[in-house]
Design an enzyme around this catalytic site. Structure first.
Site, short mmCIF file in Angstrom:
data_model
loop_
_atom_site.label_atom_id
_atom_site.label_comp_id
_atom_site.label_asym_id
_atom_site.label_seq_id
_atom_site.Cartn_x
_atom_site.Cartn_y
_atom_site.Cartn_z
N ARG A 30 1.96 3.11 2.38
CA ARG A 30 3.12 3.10 3.29
C ARG A 30 4.25 2.29 2.69
O ARG A 30 5.41 2.70 2.75
CB ARG A 30 2.72 2.53 4.66
CG ARG A 30 3.87 2.66 5.68
CD ARG A 30 3.51 2.10 7.05
NE ARG A 30 4.47 2.53 8.06
CZ ARG A 30 5.59 1.89 8.35
NH1 ARG A 30 5.92 0.80 7.69
NH2 ARG A 30 6.41 2.36 9.28
N CYS A 31 3.94 1.13 2.10
CA CYS A 31 4.97 0.30 1.49
C CYS A 31 5.71 1.04 0.38
O CYS A 31 6.90 0.82 0.15
CB CYS A 31 4.35 -0.97 0.90
SG CYS A 31 3.70 -2.13 2.12
N MET A 32 5.00 1.91 -0.33
CA MET A 32 5.59 2.60 -1.49
C MET A 32 6.37 3.85 -1.12
O MET A 32 6.76 4.61 -2.01
CB MET A 32 4.47 2.99 -2.47
CG MET A 32 3.80 1.83 -3.15
SD MET A 32 2.79 2.36 -4.56
CE MET A 32 1.62 3.47 -3.76
N GLY A 46 0.80 -1.22 0.00
CA GLY A 46 0.00 0.00 0.00
C GLY A 46 0.83 1.26 0.00
O GLY A 46 2.05 1.23 -0.21
#
Length: 417
Positions: A406-408, A404
């Protein structure tokens, strides 16, 4: 901020963030290679790039300076004159078999004059038909057998398709960095990019390293949450070993740069080993001073360990806490009443579906203002009703990578709350 890094929370107003725009590495994904390269599907690059560009644009509209990983690496290599060293290390970790193939690939990579284009190619990977491989004049048994075994793929050097999830190869903590040793060989190559940024880039080369990529145990940035300037939460997960947290605590409390580290308390959350709970940030993320999004499956009693600096040289004290997530987070944050907002609104079918698309993996740009994926409509509706300000990111193709907002993203600078 001598080295340009300053991150003491997950929710302080975001000032600088590191992203990677998906590139030709996604064009080098094939169905036969998906499992090995940690993908479930093949994103449509053109749409994925448009969605990512919109994500960056939305961040800029909030006053965030967007830094691109590939550009930072190129700037670092040019500034330090370290491209040759980088190339040798990239080749050593590429999986290439045989001196002749390695020499041919090096010649090809050296022929790319523009450093940014060179870095892009390192991430994209290399197909056999892109270079003229020499006819083998002599070979070792390993090379001959390896060639037959590798015949199922047309890739000479694997791509790094997970690079657009910049959260994982390294994690900014305070004014320093965890430069990670990642769980899989496929993703660990991404940490090479971080090594040169934090060693050679003029703005970031003075950053102390709380963890190093050559450490023995694996850990990833998705398991690291900055609770406040003195408190860190880390997941003991599929991707982060307990022994890595031991080493991290030792470095933070007693290492060469310990005087620069402000962390006094590390909370280690023992979370289930499953795809749904891959990282701590797929279980919960902070979205406001007193609010977290969570996966409903994490409710109940948790095993958590609190690590603090001991009284004698090299000692790390460990206290086991078995309590609910709500109570643990109240203790860690110092907030009297934490509110946990369930992915999918608590509906088990919606929660499972939207967790698959990272419904609880949000990026806060300020307290109560968060980036979410558009497709998680049930969770987003719940967040709206809780008074959150949502920045909605298009996500039809980006979400295929199973990560999502945050991951990106990897924040480089946040204001204090």
């Amino acid at each position: 901020m001598a080295n340009g890094l300053y991150v003491h929370s997950e929710i302080g107003p975001l000032k600088k963030v590191c992203l990677h725009r998906p590139g030709e590495e996604l064009l080098n994904l094939t169905p036969d290679d998906l499992e090995r390269l940690l993908f479930d599907d093949i994103p449509f690059l053109e749409v994925a790039q448009a969605e990512h560009d919109k994500f960056a644009e939305l961040l800029r509209e909030q006053g965030v300076e967007v830094l691109y990983l590939e550009k930072l690496v190129a700037e670092a290599l040019d500034a330090a004159g370290s491209r040759e060293e980088f190339t040798q290390q990239w080749l050593a970790e590429s999986g290439l078999k045989g001196k002749e193939a390695r020499a041919a690939v090096k010649e090809y990579m050296d022929s790319i004059e523009d450093t940014k284009a060179f870095v892009d190619k390192c991430i994209a990977g290399l197909r056999e038909n892109e270079i003229d491989l020499p006819v083998r004049s002599s070979s070792t048994l390993s090379e001959l057998v390896g060639a037959d075994q590798d015949g199922e793929t047309d890739l000479l050097v694997d791509p790094m398709p997970n690079t657009y999830f910049t959260r994982d190869p390294f994690a900014v903590v305070g004014r320093g960095v965890n430069l990670n040793h990642m769980f899989s060989v496929t993703r660990n190559r991404e940490t090479l990019l971080g090594k040169y940024i934090f060693r050679d880039h003029p703005e970031y080369k003075d950053a102390p390293l709380w963890y190093r990529r050559d450490s023995a145990f694996h850990t990833e940035g998705g398991d690291v949450l900055n609770i406040n300037a003195h408190t860190l939460a880390i997941g003991i997960s599929q991707r982060t070993q307990a022994a890595a947290i031991d080493a991290l605590a030792q470095n933070m409390f007693w290492g060469d740069n310990a005087e620069k580290c402000e962390i006094t308390d590390i909370y280690a959350f023992n979370i289930p080993v499953s795809r749904a709970f891959m990282h701590l940030d797929t279980v919960f993320t902070q979205i406001d001073v007193d609010k977290f999004t969570i996966h409903p499956g994490i409710m109940g009693t948790l095993q958590v360990f609190r690590l603090t600096k001991g009284a004698t040289e090299g000692e790390v004290k460990i206290e086991e806490l078995n309590d609910t997530l709500e109570h643990i987070l109240e203790k860690a944050t110092g907030v009297d009443a934490i509110k946990l907002i369930k992915c999918g609104g608590g509906d088990p079918v919606a929660a499972a579906r939207e967790q698959w698309n990272d419904g609880s993996n949000t990026l806060a740009v300020a307290p109560g203002k968060i980036c979410v994926y558009q497709r998680n409509s049930v969770t987003n509706d719940v967040l709206y009703k809780e008074g959150l300000d949502l920045i909605v990111v298009p996500s039809a193709e980006l979400s295929r990578g199973r990560g999502g907002p945050r991951c990106m993203s990897m924040p480089f600078e946040r204001e204090d709350i």
